[in-house]
Design an enzyme around this catalytic site. Sequence first.
Site, PDB file in Angstrom:
ATOM      1  N   SER A 100       0.831  -1.191   0.000  1.00 34.28           N
ATOM      2  CA  SER A 100       0.000   0.000   0.000  1.00 34.28           C
ATOM      3  C   SER A 100       0.880   1.261   0.000  1.00 34.28           C
ATOM      4  CB  SER A 100      -0.962  -0.037   1.183  1.00 34.28           C
ATOM      5  OG  SER A 100      -1.989   0.912   1.032  1.00 34.28           O
ATOM      6  N   GLU A 193      -9.562  -3.791  -6.625  1.00 37.19           N
ATOM      7  CA  GLU A 193      -9.195  -2.680  -5.749  1.00 37.19           C
ATOM      8  C   GLU A 193      -9.140  -1.363  -6.513  1.00 37.19           C
ATOM      9  OE1 GLU A 193      -5.193  -2.236  -4.221  1.00 37.19           O
ATOM     10  OE2 GLU A 193      -4.590  -4.062  -5.290  1.00 37.19           O
ATOM     11  N   HIS A 223      -7.493  -5.102  -2.015  1.00 38.80           N
ATOM     12  CA  HIS A 223      -6.271  -4.418  -1.608  1.00 38.80           C
ATOM     13  C   HIS A 223      -5.438  -5.265  -0.657  1.00 38.80           C
ATOM     14  CE1 HIS A 223      -3.786  -0.891  -1.103  1.00 38.80           C
ATOM     15  NE2 HIS A 223      -3.963  -0.862   0.204  1.00 38.80           N
TER      16      HIS A 223
END
Length: 225
Positions: A100, A193, A223
């Site tokens: 991320s 995502e 994600h």
Amino acid sequence: EPVEFEGFPACYAASTACEAPCDRVILYLHGGGYTAGGLDYAKGFGALLASQTRLRVFCAAYRLAPEHPFPAAQEDALTAYRFLLDQGYAPSRIAVVGESAGGGLSFSLVMRLRDEGLPLPACVVAISPWTDLTLSGTSYQSNAQRDPTLLREVLEQCAAAYAPGREREAYVSPVYGDVAGFPPCLLFAGSDEILLSDSVMFRRKLTHAHVRSTLVVERGMWHVY
């Protein structure tokens, strides 16, 4: 094994099955939109990496926004990388791994290392990396109803906390930077995502710069699946 720096904590997560000579290490940079996460979070993911790879994993709990906006996270990642070099790890035996925001930070770190003429790591592995804090990708709209974990509004708040007015700068959003000379990169993303475009666009940049790279998109996943 805890390691304290002046501005942030870190630790090693070491596999009991480390294969001699145990001279390889992963620098792991956690996610959390540059505003959340910490050493406990990083230790959990880092321990899993150590167990699965049988390598040492160095978890750096870099400073967070809004109290510590850009470039604090990048500075701390650079400090952690320099620490590993000082510990005797050869650059060719260091992998940088992030998920991320940590994935975007991994690319930002490599960009900074290259720009300053420092030795680059062997490779970068980015899991659902956030590479574009302007949120320009088409998947922010097309996957808005399919992504069970992320909301565009939350990411807008994180970007505003981390780098207000600087979202298009290369060290903030690596998709707008020069990736020439990067080491091999492996990217993972889920097809559902909203950050999918961030991986697709960054992989395209790597390809145009003739950097060896692979993007794995897992169908029906989300994600950091």
